[in-house]
Design a protein around this motif. Structure first.
Motif, PDB file in Angstrom:
ATOM      1  N   LYS A  25     -17.865  27.343  -7.884  1.00  0.00           N
ATOM      2  CA  LYS A  25     -18.929  27.546  -8.264  1.00  0.00           C
ATOM      3  C   LYS A  25     -19.988  26.390  -8.184  1.00  0.00           C
ATOM      4  O   LYS A  25     -21.038  26.552  -7.960  1.00  0.00           O
TER       5      LYS A  25
ATOM      6  N   GLY B 102     -22.981  26.694  -5.986  1.00  0.00           N
ATOM      7  CA  GLY B 102     -23.749  27.283  -6.790  1.00  0.00           C
ATOM      8  C   GLY B 102     -25.399  26.603  -6.528  1.00  0.00           C
ATOM      9  O   GLY B 102     -26.267  26.893  -6.838  1.00  0.00           O
TER      10      GLY B 102
ATOM     11  N   THR C 195     -24.086  34.370  -6.897  1.00  0.00           N
ATOM     12  CA  THR C 195     -22.789  33.585  -7.572  1.00  0.00           C
ATOM     13  C   THR C 195     -22.141  34.528  -8.423  1.00  0.00           C
ATOM     14  O   THR C 195     -21.015  34.780  -8.197  1.00  0.00           O
TER      15      THR C 195
END
Length: 156
Positions: free
Chosen positions: A111, A115, A123
């Motif tokens: 992530k 991200g 996401t």
């Protein structure tokens, strides 16, 4: 940053809940219903894709789902059943908690890596598909193992 921390805390709470649920479930016989209900209920989360903020490309769908399938291998390898008292029980694995924590760490790193390149909604959609791919594959493998043991029980 708030959403990253909040979603990570939420994932940690869900991982801890899964550990406790799995340990408790091992005390009762397994059934087809108990195996297939989690992915069935989780599938309702796909309704998130009705909202434009969660839309992702087909390439991202395939990518996330494929990563989920690969991650499920660890869970499949540690999910074992046994016949006890003329019923089929899931054997609790000591590695299960470590695998869930490892997957959580993998999720956080992944992530953080993507991200900054992909919006929060995209996401979120990708991580839903990753988790769904993982649980669906794992549960289908569990169902297959369960049905194999059920055939043995019937033949006895």
């Amino acid at each position: 940053m708030f959403w990253l921390i909040a979603s990570t805390i939420g994932a940690a709470i869900m991982a801890a809940a899964m550990i406790f649920i799995r340990l408790r479930a091992a005390k009762k016989p397994a059934s087809v219903k108990k195996i297939i209900i989690p992915p069935f209920f989780m599938s309702t989360g796909a309704l998130m894709f009705l909202f434009p903020v969660f839309h992702i490309s087909w390439y991202q769908v395939m990518e996330a789902f494929s990563v989920g399938i690969v991650c499920s291998i660890f869970l499949i390898k540690t999910s074992k059943f046994e016949i006890r008292d003329n019923a089929i029980y899931l054997i609790p694995s000591k590695a299960f908690a470590f695998i869930l924590v490892g997957l959580l760490i993998f999720r956080i790193i992944f992530k953080l890596a993507i991200g900054s390149h992909i919006s929060f909604g995209e996401t979120s959609g990708m991580f839903f598909l990753l988790a769904f791919g993982m649980i669906l594959t794992w549960r289908l493998a569990m169902l297959y193992k369960y049905l194999q043991l059920e055939k043995q029980l019937i033949q006895k």
